[in-house]
Motif scaffolding. Structure first.
Motif, PDB file in Angstrom:
ATOM      1  N   PHE A 237       0.811  -1.214   0.000  1.00 25.25           N
ATOM      2  CA  PHE A 237       0.000   0.000   0.000  1.00 25.25           C
ATOM      3  C   PHE A 237       0.849   1.271   0.000  1.00 25.25           C
ATOM      4  CE2 PHE A 237      -2.634  -3.170   2.356  1.00 25.25           C
ATOM      5  CZ  PHE A 237      -3.594  -3.352   1.373  1.00 25.25           C
ATOM      6  N   ALA A 238       1.917   1.268   0.778  1.00 26.24           N
ATOM      7  CA  ALA A 238       2.756   2.462   0.864  1.00 26.24           C
ATOM      8  C   ALA A 238       3.355   2.797  -0.494  1.00 26.24           C
ATOM      9  CB  ALA A 238       3.856   2.264   1.903  1.00 26.24           C
ATOM     10  N   ALA A 239       3.856   1.787  -1.189  1.00 23.38           N
ATOM     11  CA  ALA A 239       4.455   2.021  -2.510  1.00 23.38           C
ATOM     12  C   ALA A 239       3.404   2.523  -3.500  1.00 23.38           C
ATOM     13  CB  ALA A 239       5.099   0.740  -3.029  1.00 23.38           C
ATOM     14  N   ALA A 240       2.185   1.942  -3.435  1.00 21.92           N
ATOM     15  CA  ALA A 240       1.121   2.349  -4.349  1.00 21.92           C
ATOM     16  C   ALA A 240       0.683   3.784  -4.098  1.00 21.92           C
ATOM     17  CB  ALA A 240      -0.070   1.404  -4.210  1.00 21.92           C
ATOM     18  N   LEU A 241       0.855   4.289  -2.896  1.00 22.82           N
ATOM     19  CA  LEU A 241       0.539   5.687  -2.591  1.00 22.82           C
ATOM     20  C   LEU A 241       1.710   6.614  -2.899  1.00 22.82           C
ATOM     21  CD1 LEU A 241      -1.349   5.388   0.828  1.00 22.82           C
ATOM     22  CD2 LEU A 241      -2.302   6.191  -1.348  1.00 22.82           C
ATOM     23  N   LEU A 242       2.921   6.153  -2.637  1.00 27.22           N
ATOM     24  CA  LEU A 242       4.089   7.005  -2.826  1.00 27.22           C
ATOM     25  C   LEU A 242       4.332   7.338  -4.302  1.00 27.22           C
ATOM     26  CD1 LEU A 242       6.533   5.445  -0.227  1.00 27.22           C
ATOM     27  CD2 LEU A 242       5.889   7.867  -0.325  1.00 27.22           C
ATOM     28  N   LEU A 243       4.160   6.363  -5.179  1.00 24.53           N
ATOM     29  CA  LEU A 243       4.498   6.588  -6.581  1.00 24.53           C
ATOM     30  C   LEU A 243       3.717   7.746  -7.210  1.00 24.53           C
ATOM     31  CD1 LEU A 243       4.964   2.922  -7.863  1.00 24.53           C
ATOM     32  CD2 LEU A 243       6.716   4.686  -7.688  1.00 24.53           C
ATOM     33  N   PRO A 244       2.394   7.856  -6.986  1.00 25.30           N
ATOM     34  CA  PRO A 244       1.649   8.973  -7.592  1.00 25.30           C
ATOM     35  C   PRO A 244       1.388  10.112  -6.607  1.00 25.30           C
ATOM     36  CG  PRO A 244       0.082   7.350  -6.852  1.00 25.30           C
ATOM     37  CD  PRO A 244       1.456   6.870  -6.401  1.00 25.30           C
ATOM     38  N   LEU A 245       2.155  10.204  -5.512  1.00 22.90           N
ATOM     39  CA  LEU A 245       1.786  11.098  -4.414  1.00 22.90           C
ATOM     40  C   LEU A 245       1.736  12.568  -4.826  1.00 22.90           C
ATOM     41  CD1 LEU A 245       0.968  11.151  -1.480  1.00 22.90           C
ATOM     42  CD2 LEU A 245       3.382  11.304  -0.842  1.00 22.90           C
ATOM     43  N   TYR A 246       2.658  13.019  -5.685  1.00 17.73           N
ATOM     44  CA  TYR A 246       2.606  14.426  -6.081  1.00 17.73           C
ATOM     45  C   TYR A 246       1.317  14.721  -6.848  1.00 17.73           C
ATOM     46  CZ  TYR A 246       3.081  18.789  -8.445  1.00 17.73           C
ATOM     47  OH  TYR A 246       2.794  20.050  -8.921  1.00 17.73           O
ATOM     48  N   TYR A 247       0.976  13.867  -7.817  1.00 18.37           N
ATOM     49  CA  TYR A 247      -0.255  14.066  -8.588  1.00 18.37           C
ATOM     50  C   TYR A 247      -1.476  14.029  -7.676  1.00 18.37           C
ATOM     51  CZ  TYR A 247       0.825  14.218 -13.591  1.00 18.37           C
ATOM     52  OH  TYR A 247       1.189  14.614 -14.843  1.00 18.37           O
ATOM     53  N   LEU A 248      -1.511  13.046  -6.776  1.00 18.60           N
ATOM     54  CA  LEU A 248      -2.639  12.925  -5.853  1.00 18.60           C
ATOM     55  C   LEU A 248      -2.796  14.187  -5.017  1.00 18.60           C
ATOM     56  CD1 LEU A 248      -2.194   9.256  -4.558  1.00 18.60           C
ATOM     57  CD2 LEU A 248      -4.056  10.103  -5.984  1.00 18.60           C
ATOM     58  N   ALA A 249      -1.680  14.691  -4.495  1.00 19.55           N
ATOM     59  CA  ALA A 249      -1.741  15.851  -3.610  1.00 19.55           C
ATOM     60  C   ALA A 249      -2.130  17.110  -4.365  1.00 19.55           C
ATOM     61  CB  ALA A 249      -0.390  16.041  -2.917  1.00 19.55           C
ATOM     62  N   ASP A 250      -1.471  17.389  -5.482  1.00 22.40           N
ATOM     63  CA  ASP A 250      -1.760  18.602  -6.243  1.00 22.40           C
ATOM     64  C   ASP A 250      -3.219  18.625  -6.685  1.00 22.40           C
ATOM     65  OD1 ASP A 250      -1.948  20.660  -8.204  1.00 22.40           O
ATOM     66  OD2 ASP A 250       0.182  20.491  -8.637  1.00 22.40           O
ATOM     67  N   ALA A 251      -3.680  17.538  -7.297  1.00 22.49           N
ATOM     68  CA  ALA A 251      -5.045  17.506  -7.831  1.00 22.49           C
ATOM     69  C   ALA A 251      -6.090  17.510  -6.723  1.00 22.49           C
ATOM     70  CB  ALA A 251      -5.227  16.275  -8.715  1.00 22.49           C
ATOM     71  N   SER A 305      10.254   0.923   0.344  1.00 13.52           N
ATOM     72  CA  SER A 305       9.125   0.389   1.107  1.00 13.52           C
ATOM     73  C   SER A 305       8.870  -1.078   0.774  1.00 13.52           C
ATOM     74  CB  SER A 305       7.870   1.220   0.811  1.00 13.52           C
ATOM     75  OG  SER A 305       6.710   0.598   1.303  1.00 13.52           O
ATOM     76  N   VAL A 306       8.911  -1.412  -0.507  1.00 13.45           N
ATOM     77  CA  VAL A 306       8.661  -2.788  -0.921  1.00 13.45           C
ATOM     78  C   VAL A 306       9.773  -3.712  -0.449  1.00 13.45           C
ATOM     79  CG1 VAL A 306       8.414  -4.315  -2.919  1.00 13.45           C
ATOM     80  CG2 VAL A 306       7.280  -2.079  -2.909  1.00 13.45           C
ATOM     81  N   VAL A 307      11.005  -3.263  -0.577  1.00  8.43           N
ATOM     82  CA  VAL A 307      12.151  -4.109  -0.219  1.00  8.43           C
ATOM     83  C   VAL A 307      12.224  -4.328   1.290  1.00  8.43           C
ATOM     84  CG1 VAL A 307      14.667  -4.252  -0.215  1.00  8.43           C
ATOM     85  CG2 VAL A 307      13.461  -3.481  -2.269  1.00  8.43           C
ATOM     86  N   ILE A 308      12.034  -3.269   2.068  1.00  7.65           N
ATOM     87  CA  ILE A 308      12.121  -3.382   3.529  1.00  7.65           C
ATOM     88  C   ILE A 308      10.931  -4.149   4.083  1.00  7.65           C
ATOM     89  CG2 ILE A 308      12.179  -2.083   5.695  1.00  7.65           C
ATOM     90  CD1 ILE A 308      13.585   0.174   4.150  1.00  7.65           C
ATOM     91  N   ASN A 309       9.728  -3.876   3.552  1.00  4.45           N
ATOM     92  CA  ASN A 309       8.510  -4.610   3.919  1.00  4.45           C
ATOM     93  C   ASN A 309       8.255  -4.590   5.422  1.00  4.45           C
ATOM     94  OD1 ASN A 309       6.194  -6.084   3.352  1.00  4.45           O
ATOM     95  ND2 ASN A 309       7.239  -8.049   3.571  1.00  4.45           N
ATOM     96  N   SER A 310       8.139  -3.389   5.962  1.00  2.00           N
ATOM     97  CA  SER A 310       7.909  -3.209   7.400  1.00  2.00           C
ATOM     98  C   SER A 310       6.906  -2.084   7.597  1.00  2.00           C
ATOM     99  CB  SER A 310       9.237  -2.879   8.097  1.00  2.00           C
ATOM    100  OG  SER A 310       9.025  -2.245   9.327  1.00  2.00           O
ATOM    101  N   LEU A 311       5.960  -2.273   8.517  1.00  2.00           N
ATOM    102  CA  LEU A 311       4.969  -1.231   8.790  1.00  2.00           C
ATOM    103  C   LEU A 311       5.629   0.038   9.300  1.00  2.00           C
ATOM    104  CD1 LEU A 311       2.023  -3.218  10.430  1.00  2.00           C
ATOM    105  CD2 LEU A 311       2.061  -2.101   8.193  1.00  2.00           C
ATOM    106  N   ALA A 312       6.632  -0.123  10.156  1.00  2.00           N
ATOM    107  CA  ALA A 312       7.333   1.044  10.692  1.00  2.00           C
ATOM    108  C   ALA A 312       8.057   1.794   9.575  1.00  2.00           C
ATOM    109  CB  ALA A 312       8.326   0.617  11.770  1.00  2.00           C
ATOM    110  N   ALA A 315       5.582   3.701   7.408  1.00  2.88           N
ATOM    111  CA  ALA A 315       5.131   4.952   8.036  1.00  2.88           C
ATOM    112  C   ALA A 315       6.173   6.053   7.866  1.00  2.88           C
ATOM    113  CB  ALA A 315       4.836   4.719   9.515  1.00  2.88           C
ATOM    114  N   VAL A 316       7.440   5.711   8.083  1.00  6.71           N
ATOM    115  CA  VAL A 316       8.516   6.696   7.967  1.00  6.71           C
ATOM    116  C   VAL A 316       8.658   7.163   6.513  1.00  6.71           C
ATOM    117  CG1 VAL A 316      11.009   7.045   8.164  1.00  6.71           C
ATOM    118  CG2 VAL A 316       9.771   5.839   9.978  1.00  6.71           C
ATOM    119  N   LEU A 317       8.605   6.211   5.584  1.00  9.95           N
ATOM    120  CA  LEU A 317       8.771   6.550   4.173  1.00  9.95           C
ATOM    121  C   LEU A 317       7.594   7.371   3.652  1.00  9.95           C
ATOM    122  CD1 LEU A 317      10.182   3.111   3.005  1.00  9.95           C
ATOM    123  CD2 LEU A 317      11.452   5.259   3.113  1.00  9.95           C
TER     124      LEU A 317
END
Length: 336
Positions: A237-251, A305-312, A315-317
């Motif tokens: 989920f974190a990776a799926a949100l991070l990749l388009p985050l600028y577009y998501l936020a601006d729009a 995020s995908v490689v580390i695979n940790s909830l903590a 959150a940080v990323l």
């Protein structure tokens, strides 16, 4: 990523880039006559410019993606026909809107049909939240997908802006697919989309000779959304949100600001942060360059995020990505 998968990805990129560039050269004279975008108060361009390069980008992506999937020769790897058909359908809707503006409600319903086809093509055993009723989750995904398709369209208002978004995202998806974190099909299609955008970029660099048009931005949004959904369905989920985050936020921030001001939020405007940046003294190259650099950072955070695979770590990323995006939006909103 093994050597054969790497070769397939490179073939997809080169083939799509070549097809995209050739088709743009062939179709531009016709688009000058039937799909000319004339400047208005909301435009970022000053001279009439043809739109419709998305025809080339879409055809190149689907053709190259289909070819490399067939070249893979794996019985477990098949062409996602429903996704491809939905992509072609929404491209036709976009082209109709480019040539002759469609009413808002029919346009949204047709877009929703394409998004729903992609969402319903997902196997029933793949769920984001297993505890949530399947019908409710699918319904939310259709709404989210419809918003994502439209926000990609909204953000396609500056030369090279969509390339600055799509290329880092597709490279990240391709690499994650090669590493086995998502299925091969979306990874190869992402590589093809990356190539198609690379073939389009020389024609769209400032000052653009041609625009994508809705015929390009809508299917690009649908394909990117599908790739991100495939990532989220693997619980990334974190990776799926991070990749388009600028577009998501601006729009999204722009949408809520317009609603709060009781403006007709469905109408074209020039109040996105990237548009305000050009009004505040940023050059087009500077805006696009900074957005591209930010998207590269977000892609690196998503990969971590995908490689580390940790909830903590997630959150940080996510916090780091959100702060980077917030800083960029603030930077764009202030005069230089």
């Amino acid at each position: 990523m093994n050597s054969f998968e790497t070769l397939l990805s490179l073939i997809a990129v080169v083939l799509a880039a070549s097809i995209s560039a050739v088709l743009i050269l062939l179709t531009r004279p016709l688009l000058l006559r039937v799909a000319l975008a004339k400047p208005n108060a909301r435009s970022s361009h000053r001279t009439p410019t043809p739109q419709g390069a998305g025809i080339a980008v879409t055809i190149a992506t689907l053709l190259a993606g289909g070819i490399v999937i067939m070249l893979a020769g794996s019985p477990d790897l098949t062409i996602p026909f429903i996704v491809f058909a939905a992509c072609l359908f929404i491209a036709v809707v976009g082209f109709a809107d480019d040539v002759r503006s469609l009413p808002v409600v029919p346009r949204l319903l047709l877009q929703a049909a394409a998004v729903a086809a992609v969402v319903l093509s997902v196997p029933g055993d793949l769920r984001l939240v297993p505890a949530c009723p399947a019908w409710f989750e699918r319904g939310l995904l259709v709404i989210a997908g419809l918003w994502f398709v439209n926000l990609v369209n909204f953000m396609d208002g500056l030369d090279l802006m969509t390339a600055a978004e799509a290329i880092p995202v597709t490279v990240a998806v391709g690499l994650l697919g090669g590493a086995g974190y998502i299925p091969a099909a979306p990874a190869l299609v992402a590589a093809a989309l990356c190539g198609a955008m690379l073939g389009f970029a020389p024609f769209n660099r400032p000052v653009a000779r041609i625009f994508l048009g809705d015929v390009g931005s809508l299917p690009i949004g649908l394909l990117l959304g599908w790739c991100l959904l495939e990532l989220a369905l693997r619980q990334q989920f974190a990776a799926a949100l991070l990749l388009p985050l600028y577009y998501l936020a601006d729009a999204t921030v722009t949408l809520f600001r317009r609603i709060a001001r009781r403006e007709p939020f469905w109408a074209a405007h020039r109040t996105h942060f990237y548009q305000r940046a050009t009004d505040n003294g940023f050059t087009v190259w500077r805006v696009v360059g900074e957005v591209f650099a930010l998207n590269v950072v977000l892609a690196l955070l998503a990969f971590a995020s995908v490689v580390i695979n940790s909830l903590a770590a997630d959150a940080v990323l996510l916090l780091a990505g959100a702060l980077a995006v917030a800083w960029q939006l603030r930077r764009f909103s202030r005069p230089r």
